[in-house]
Design a protein around this motif. Structure first.
Motif: not given
Length: 457
Positions: A43-47, A137-146, A184-194
């Motif tokens: 489900f999305g990034g959840f497995r 929002t941008p403020n809700m983005i953390g370091s977790n890529a999942n 930008q790091q979040f968007l790049k990470a989710v494209k690559a990982a998920n």
């Protein structure tokens, strides 16, 4: 690949083990899902590895509360479901994340301010058509890529931890927020990982659009002469060729900062008209050089585009232009969602609603306008639609970024020629007419359909 819309029921954990889901007998047989053997639930990034058990006379999917919480589901939902036998993966979705500029946690009824109605409408559309949406929002983005913190709607707006989505709709209305390293790091990470799809991933600058499109022979006819204003010589050259020119902030919006330059009415010197909230302000200068010197301080804080002035159609001496909303549909093709006419308010020379402009249908505006007598009024709406579609396709072809919707501002001069004014990659969601009878606007349905197309659901 078989697909289906399925009702998800969340039951108490005591009824189902955390690693087990109950699936209607119809789906188990239709997809030949192995029972009692580990399969992957996605489900999305959840497995997670789970076991499926079959239930007779049941046509939904049941999961325990603990598993639902890990999935970010706050309650029952309707989702699309697929099973891939080659990877033994049961996929639920699409999971859609909408990235918005800000939230107002203290306003429980309107946590997203003026776009809250659009957000709730999207929630309702997802429930009806089988999808799950959240807002962050941008403020809700953390370091977790999942996973991310986000707002979900379940009998009211609530914050929850949710998996990264299948699709991100970038609704950020601030370049500063969009360019934050964390975003930008979040968007790049989710494209690559998920393999997450991100659409409307960047703002468009006015000069970027015109420079890209002027290389397309099929679109040149829509482009007024336009340049990045670099110096006085360029302004002088443009003013020698056209009776009026417009200076527009390259990164401006809502009609802010636009300056109209023309010969003074007496023929001596030049006149500048500035947009303000109260209306257009006129200022006369003895020469173009004096005018340029007076406004050059503005050029230090932001870049300006100088554009050929156009003899736009008017209604009672109020200029008219047109906003086309162009979106991609369930087949990933550009389509026209709507075109409206915008008539400038009194004492204004720009038509933005934020500056007192009024909306009407294209036909109504064209009929009332001072369009030349020999020009077909009945054929104008179709020509505007054709132009908007061609420009959207041109943007996609010539600018390396992913867009799913565009606001395209067009103009019509008195001779009937169509011109491009600007392209907005973040069209407004808060100036639409209120909803009645719980109807979902076509613009919201198309956003959902395109998200399903991108995610394969």
């Amino acid at each position: 690949m078989l697909k289906s819309k399925v009702a998800i029921q969340v039951v108490s954990s005591g009824m189902l083990p955390d690693d087990t889901l109950m699936l209607g007998d119809y789906y188990v047989k239709k997809w030949k899902i192995p029972q009692g053997q580990p399969i992957t639930l996605k489900f999305g990034g959840f497995r997670q590895h789970v076991k499926a058990i079959s239930a007779a006379r049941f046509d939904g999917l049941r999961v325990g509360q603990t598993l639902a919480r890990k999935m970010g589901l706050s309650g029952n939902a309707t989702l699309r479901m697929q099973y891939k036998a080659d990877t033994s993966t049961l996929m639920l979705g699409p999971l859609i994340g909408v990235l918005v500029s800000r939230d107002y946690p203290q306003q429980s009824e309107k946590p997203f301010g003026s776009i809250t109605m659009f957000c709730k409408e999207l929630v309702d559309a997802c429930r009806t058509h089988g999808a799950y949406v959240y807002f962050f929002t941008p403020n809700m983005i953390g370091s977790n890529a999942n996973a991310v913190e986000a707002w979900v709607y379940a009998d009211g707006w609530k914050r929850a931890t949710v998996p990264v989505p299948d699709v991100v709709n970038n609704r950020l209305t601030s370049r500063k927020l969009e360019n934050k390293p964390s975003v930008q790091q979040f968007l790049k990470a989710v494209k690559a990982a998920n393999r997450t799809s991100v659409f409307n991933e960047k703002f468009l600058d006015k000069t970027e659009v015109f420079d890209a499109l002027k290389n397309d022979e099929s679109l040149i006819r829509y482009l007024p002469e336009s340049h990045l204003l670099r110096n006085y010589t360029m302004l002088k050259s443009m003013c020698s060729r056209y009776s009026s020119v417009f200076l527009k902030p390259v990164r401006g919006s809502l009609g802010k900062g636009i300056i109209r330059i023309s010969r003074s009415e007496g023929g001596e010197g030049y006149q500048a008209m500035f947009t303000t909230a109260a209306g257009a302000q006129k200022q006369n200068y003895g020469s173009l050089l004096k005018l340029f010197s007076a406004i050059s301080s503005k050029m230090k804080s932001s870049r300006y585009q100088v554009q050929q002035g156009l003899n736009l159609i008017e209604i009672q001496k109020r200029p008219v232009d047109f906003r086309a909303l162009v979106q991609k549909n369930a087949a990933g093709k550009w389509t026209i969602t709507s075109i409206v006419a915008r008539t400038a308010g009194n004492h204004h020379f720009v038509s933005n609603l934020a500056r007192g402009g009024t909306l009407s249908t294209v036909t109504e505006a064209v009929v009332k306008s001072n369009l030349s007598a020999g020009v077909s009024r009945t054929g104008t709406p179709a020509r505007l639609r054709s132009a908007a579609l061609a420009i959207a396709k041109g943007i996609e072809q010539h600018i390396p970024a992913h867009f799913g919707e565009l606001g395209i501002d067009l103009a019509l001069d008195t001779s009937g020629r169509i011109w491009l004014l600007e392209v907005n990659s973040k069209p407004s969601k808060n100036d639409n007419t209120p909803l009645t009878d719980n109807k979902i606007r076509p613009s919201v349905k198309l956003m959902l359909q395109y998200s399903r197309y991108l995610s394969g659901f």
